[in-house]
Design an enzyme around this catalytic site. Sequence first.
Site, short mmCIF file in Angstrom:
data_model
loop_
_atom_site.label_atom_id
_atom_site.label_comp_id
_atom_site.label_asym_id
_atom_site.label_seq_id
_atom_site.Cartn_x
_atom_site.Cartn_y
_atom_site.Cartn_z
N ASP A 113 42.87 121.29 -45.04
CA ASP A 113 44.03 122.37 -45.10
C ASP A 113 44.38 122.68 -46.67
O ASP A 113 45.57 122.61 -47.01
CB ASP A 113 45.03 122.02 -44.21
CG ASP A 113 44.68 121.90 -42.63
OD1 ASP A 113 43.87 123.03 -42.12
OD2 ASP A 113 45.90 121.46 -41.74
N GLU A 150 44.10 129.72 -36.51
CA GLU A 150 45.46 129.65 -37.05
C GLU A 150 44.84 129.06 -38.36
O GLU A 150 44.05 129.81 -38.67
CB GLU A 150 44.98 127.48 -36.69
CG GLU A 150 44.23 127.00 -36.55
CD GLU A 150 44.30 126.02 -36.49
OE1 GLU A 150 45.20 125.30 -35.38
OE2 GLU A 150 43.31 124.96 -36.65
#
Length: 339
Positions: free
Chosen positions: A38, A210
């Site tokens: 991420d 997400e």
Amino acid sequence: MAASFLLRALLLLPALVSAITYPPVGKCTGNCSGGVHDPNVVRRDDGTYFRFTTNGRVNIATAPSISGPWTYRGAAIPEGSIIDLPGRDDIWAPDVIKSNGVYYMTYAVSAIGSLNSDIGVATSKTMEPGSWTDHGSIGVPSGSFNRIDPNLMQLSPTSTPYLTWGSFWTDIWQIEMANTPLKVLSGQKPLHLEQNTTVRPQGRPTGPIEGSYQFRWTVGGKTYYYLFFSSGGCCNVPPNLAPPGEEYKIMVCRSESPTGPFVGKLGHSCLTENGGTIVLQSHNDLLAAGGQGVMYDPGVGSVVVYYHYIKPSVGYAYKDFHFGWNKLDFSSGWPVVVA
Ligand SMILES: *[C@@H]1O[C@H](CO)[C@@H](O)[C@H](O)[C@H]1NC(C)=O
Ligand SMILES: *[C@@H]1O[C@H](CO)[C@@H](O)[C@H](O)[C@H]1NC(C)=O
């Protein structure tokens, strides 16, 4: 002979044309692997690139360019988050913006499979390790979603900051923040922006979504708000790899307003009709790209998308994830990965 060769070539053509081709992943030197998850990249005015990643107490690496050399520098929140939930020492999905001379880092405190999560914020004037002050929860109300993977967008010091997050469960949501983005604007309700409406066995998401990232860009005099997100299974390892096409991939929806409605390239709603358009999916030795962010990089002279990915030739383990980036071209009105 020649005719049959031509015939065979013609028969092969549709397969060749439909094969996914992408330019190679942008160059990266220094700390480019070792479990990069991420990533969020911010370029400081002095030209130093800061890269924040999931796990530990938020990993910071710095480099003179997006392609490195990246040097690991330490933790942003060395004491762990003041949010008193399991996961406060293993912070997820840091996301940094600059507003009025201050850097705001939103982050998530959660644990795998847990819906008992919260989104916090920390501030710094420099982004350096040791310079961050944690302020804890920003106060996103609870709901049918999971409070993970925050992303803040504030386009000018006086404009409304929007937080998107989510979610794995019920996908991507948004809420307005106070002008100083330490708290949700009081009285605001979460707005559902995007979800995968594919039928979900046992009430579980089939194509979980997400890691949203908001980005505004002007194309041919028209300004659009792009909502990038990661769809699919992020971290499967053999023998439980997601079926081809169902692994993490980077998708996008677009709107003329920051709050939607968002649609995909074919005009389908991203809330009710699975509208999302694929930006980058698995090909060659790149699997499950996601956890992305998007920025204009003056070093490269282009908008870039950066992300984490798996190199099957190296390994599928969580600790093997790599940092990657590519140029994006918006001239068609939709982001396309280009060389
Ligand atoms: C590279 O960065 C990761 C975190 O992203 C860190 O855990 C690892 O120790 C770093 N490796 C080196 C050689 O600095
Ligand atoms: C929704 O999930 C299905 C099943 O996993 C997947 O094939 C599809 O690409 C997903 N759509 C979006 C917009 O993520």
